[in-house]
Design a protein around this motif. Structure first.
Motif, PDB file in Angstrom:
ATOM      1  N   THR A 183       0.834  -1.209   0.000  1.00  0.00           N
ATOM      2  CA  THR A 183       0.000   0.000   0.000  1.00  0.00           C
ATOM      3  C   THR A 183       0.866   1.255   0.000  1.00  0.00           C
ATOM      4  O   THR A 183       2.032   1.235   0.391  1.00  0.00           O
ATOM      5  N   MET A 191      -8.814  -5.600   0.464  1.00  0.00           N
ATOM      6  CA  MET A 191      -8.092  -5.446  -0.801  1.00  0.00           C
ATOM      7  C   MET A 191      -7.657  -6.828  -1.287  1.00  0.00           C
ATOM      8  O   MET A 191      -7.703  -7.824  -0.552  1.00  0.00           O
ATOM      9  N   PHE A 242     -11.329  -1.961   5.650  1.00  0.00           N
ATOM     10  CA  PHE A 242     -11.238  -2.080   4.197  1.00  0.00           C
ATOM     11  C   PHE A 242     -10.871  -3.521   3.847  1.00  0.00           C
ATOM     12  O   PHE A 242     -10.388  -4.288   4.683  1.00  0.00           O
ATOM     13  N   GLN A 289      -8.638  -1.824  -3.355  1.00  0.00           N
ATOM     14  CA  GLN A 289      -8.973  -1.460  -1.978  1.00  0.00           C
ATOM     15  C   GLN A 289     -10.374  -0.845  -1.916  1.00  0.00           C
ATOM     16  O   GLN A 289     -10.683   0.074  -2.668  1.00  0.00           O
ATOM     17  N   ARG A 304      -8.148   1.174   8.351  1.00  0.00           N
ATOM     18  CA  ARG A 304      -7.648   2.445   7.819  1.00  0.00           C
ATOM     19  C   ARG A 304      -8.183   3.593   8.670  1.00  0.00           C
ATOM     20  O   ARG A 304      -9.378   3.658   8.943  1.00  0.00           O
TER      21      ARG A 304
END
Length: 732
Positions: A94, A128, A126, A135, A116
């Motif tokens: 990320t 991903m 989140f 995401q 987050r």
């Protein structure tokens, strides 16, 4: 004093240095406050991920893919990284201005859930892809920390910790409360599993998916608890005077690893799944936190500040083979071992949580607006403090007429919430006249009792034409008005009137039932229904206007009626048409211009009392309320996970604002008269432009049936208080 000392210690351990005193504990009660605000959508990973020296793979340590995902401050802000265990090669997944932490693999190894930070105070969950792409936020609650995600074994649910039940005490000090919720990944609906005023956190699923282990401070110190996956059967496993936190289930379900300070420092312990045989796995001078099992159950990864800063270690489950994996000089922590990558089971997480599908499923603008503007109510029950209704009073302002709507007579909350609002309007805003949807002769008898105490209110209720009034909740309301009039002091006394029209007007559901029996086309049937509705509304408004003239137009009135009758412009009708008819609300607004303030009522799920058919031989029964369909207002309202709240529509709606434009668009919402219609499982849902119907809307997530009072022998209606025998059929 000991409590405040303990609370200070707990809060301190949630800071950026220790991150969590409880393994994966709320990381941002302190650390997030000094950070700048950021957007709610995470950015893509860097074009050239940062890596360390790579070597050839030998064998997969710990089973699975031989990879561990973790969070690290090595590049400034906390980001998500993945490490190849054989080579210690690290790849950055990320690149975000916000703080990312607590990554955890999905059971098929294809997704990573993580936390987050949003803005200066709040955290969200989140998901991903395994490579850091795609995401997407999977939940929203603007007033809370949503942290510590834990996947169910089939990937269909994510358990997590939330602070959304925190509250302000009598001295206006915030009391932080943590409870465990579960997110259904197939529809993104959230369910509360624990309900304490303590800290319940760090959930971890058992391998078979039937139980969840977690930590709780409900006994005065942190203990390891276990519960069934529906929240039932909560029991203490660790039973130790020290602090036991951060439990995690072994892959075979036989053991639970956790963190305890019973040896003086926080170390990793292991116990049997039933709480027996608690033994220490590590014995460091520093703090060992956040244990995570390897897929083969032979190792446990954790982070420790044994060497001064937090780094990631692994150790065999017999306590041997301690190995330091990272040595970066800044925080590395929250490890999660990747399981073998596999094709997801049908209906599991990768399809439902595909970013494109989520964005098609959810209108995040709507959900964000609801979360940001919802005014929480502390209770649905009368007799409690009315302080939570003060924002509603500010919305009502100088209005002299309040339309107090309800979806049905059949839910206890439809009575009790309006009872509370009535108490507030009388005590704080000097309202003095209540007008019910009952005949004027019946109202005179009840009003005489309210003023003098003479008569039998139970008998009055039993003799009303509609037996749905004959409830304990309605009797409690009448008794409160009688007591208030005796002890009103400076508050005005209450008078009660009826505005329902008498014959030849019949209950709406009976009118429809008879029309259905007639050999008419849909157009003819629709025209007759709307002619009837318009005529009835006109008669009701004439009655209300006459009453206002009798007591004075500056008197402060509360009109108690269906949402449907107060709706200013209701689209869609009982026969599926798209016409509009003149409602009581629209006519009153025309007479009194902007003065009437309309409060609607909506609910998400539960049970209610309703008639079992549309026809004259109907009886009352208890039915299960159908779930709100995806895309409906109630479906979105559940995303806030607030049990009861008020939405201020008049004050916040701006037809030129993109944030509130959805309020003026047709939105499916429950608008029912409380009659069972077996041929329509979504009976009662209609497309409504909320901004044209309500000035404020009260939403209750869970409703219960009314408490019907015993009818006298020979009554026209009979009551059947037992629940419907087949919930799959008897659904409202």
């Amino acid at each position: 004093m000991r409590y405040f000392v303990r609370l200070f210690i707990i809060l301190w351990t949630l800071s950026v240095v220790a991150l969590t005193a409880c393994g994966q504990q709320p990381i941002a009660l302190d650390e997030a406050r000094d950070q700048p605000s950021d957007s709610t959508v995470a950015t893509a990973p860097p074009a050239n991920p940062i890596t360390e020296t790579r070597s050839a793979t030998t064998e997969l340590l710990g089973g699975g893919t031989g990879r561990i995902v973790f969070s690290s401050y090595r590049d400034g802000e906390s980001e998500i990284y993945v490490m190849e265990l054989d080579s210690k090669e690290v790849e950055r997944l990320t690149d975000d201005d916000a703080r990312l932490s607590q990554p955890v693999w999905s059971p098929d190894g294809n997704r990573i859930a993580f936390v987050r930070r949003r803005g200066a105070e709040y955290l969200e969950i989140f998901v991903m892809n395994a490579d850091g792409t795609g995401q997407v936020r999977v939940m929203t609650n603007y007033r809370s920390l949503d942290i510590e995600p834990s996947w169910s074994p089939d990937g269909s649910k994510i358990a997590f910790t939330s602070s959304r039940d925190s509250f302000y005490d009598s001295s206006d000090e915030k009391v932080t409360v943590l409870n465990i919720y579960v997110l259904d990944t197939t529809n993104l609906q959230q369910t509360k599993l624990t309900n304490t005023r303590a800290w319940d956190s760090s959930p971890s699923w058992s391998p078979e998916g039937e139980r969840i282990v977690f930590q709780s401070s409900r006994d005065g110190n942190n203990e390891i608890y276990v519960m069934n996956s529906d929240g039932s059967g909560q029991a203490n496993l660790s039973r130790n005077a020290s602090s036991d936190v951060s439990p995690t289930w072994s892959p075979d379900g036989r053991k639970i690893a956790f963190v305890s300070d019973r040896g003086g420092n926080e170390d990793i312990y292991i116990m049997d799944a039933d709480g027996r045989n608690q033994v220490s796995l590590t014995d460091h001078n520093g703090q060992d936190k956040s244990p995570a099992w390897s897929p083969d159950g032979q190792y446990i990864a954790f982070h420790s500040d044994e060497d001064g800063d937090f780094e990631i270690y692994i150790v065999k489950t017999d306590g041997t083979g301690m190995t330091k994996l990272t040595n970066h000089g800044d925080f590395d922590g929250f490890p999660s071992w990747q399981p073998p990558r596999s094709a997801p089971p049908v209906g599991s997480i990768p399809s439902e949580l595909d970013p494109t599908n989520i964005r098609q499923m959810l209108d995040f603008n709507l959900m964000d607006w609801l979360s940001a503007n919802a005014i929480p109510m502390t209770t649905t029950e009368p007799g409690h403090s009315l302080g939570d209704l003060a924002p509603l009073g500010e919305l009502i302002g100088d209005s002299h007429v309040v339309n107090l709507g309800g979806l049905t007579f059949g839910t206890s909350e439809s009575f009790t919430i309006r009872h509370r609002i009535l108490q507030y309007l009388v005590r704080e805003l000097s309202f003095n006249t209540l007008v019910f949807e009952i005949g004027q002769d019946d109202a005179k008898l009840i009003n005489h009792y309210i003023q003098t105490g003479e008569g039998n209110p139970s008998l009055f209720l039993a003799e009303l034409d509609d037996p749905r009034w004959n409830t304990q909740e309605m009797l409690d309301l009448i008794e409160w008005m009688r007591i208030h009039n005796q002890e009103s002091g400076t508050a005005p006394k209450i008078s009660l009137f009826g505005f329902e029209v008498d014959n030849p007007f019949l209950p709406m559901d009976l009118v429809i039932a008879n029309l259905m029996r007639m050999d008419l086309g849909e157009t003819e049937r629709r025209e007759l229904v709307y002619e009837y509705l318009g005529e009835r509304s006109s008669q009701v408004v004439e009655n209300v206007d006459w009453l206002l003239g009798q007591v004075g137009y500056r008197a402060k009135f509360i009109l108690w009626e269906y949402d449907y009758d107060f709706a200013g412009a209701v689209q869609g009708g009982y026969l599926g048409n798209i016409s509009f008819h003149p409602s009581v609300g629209s006519m009153l607004s025309a007479i009194y211009e902007e003065d009437p303030f309309t409060i609607g009522f909506a609910f998400g799920r539960g049970e209610m009392t309703a008639f079992d058919s549309l026809f004259e031989d109907r009886v009352l029964t208890t039915i299960k309320v159908s779930s709100a369909p995806p895309g409906s207002f109630e479906w979105f309202a559940r995303s806030t996970a607030l049990p009861v709240f008020i939405i201020p529509i008049r004050e916040t709606f701006d037809e030129e604002s993109l944030e509130t434009v959805w309020l003026d668009r047709p939105l499916l919402s429950r608008l029912t008269l409380g009659v069972y219609q077996p041929d329509d499982p979504n009976s009662g849902f209609h497309n409504i432009r909320l901004a044209r119907v309500y000035d404020a809307l009260v939403y209750v997530d869970q409703v219960n049936p009314t408490q019907l009072l015993q009818l006298p022998p020979g009554s026209e209606f009979e009551s059947q208080e037992t629940p419907c025998a087949d919930p799959g059929i008897c659904v409202q």
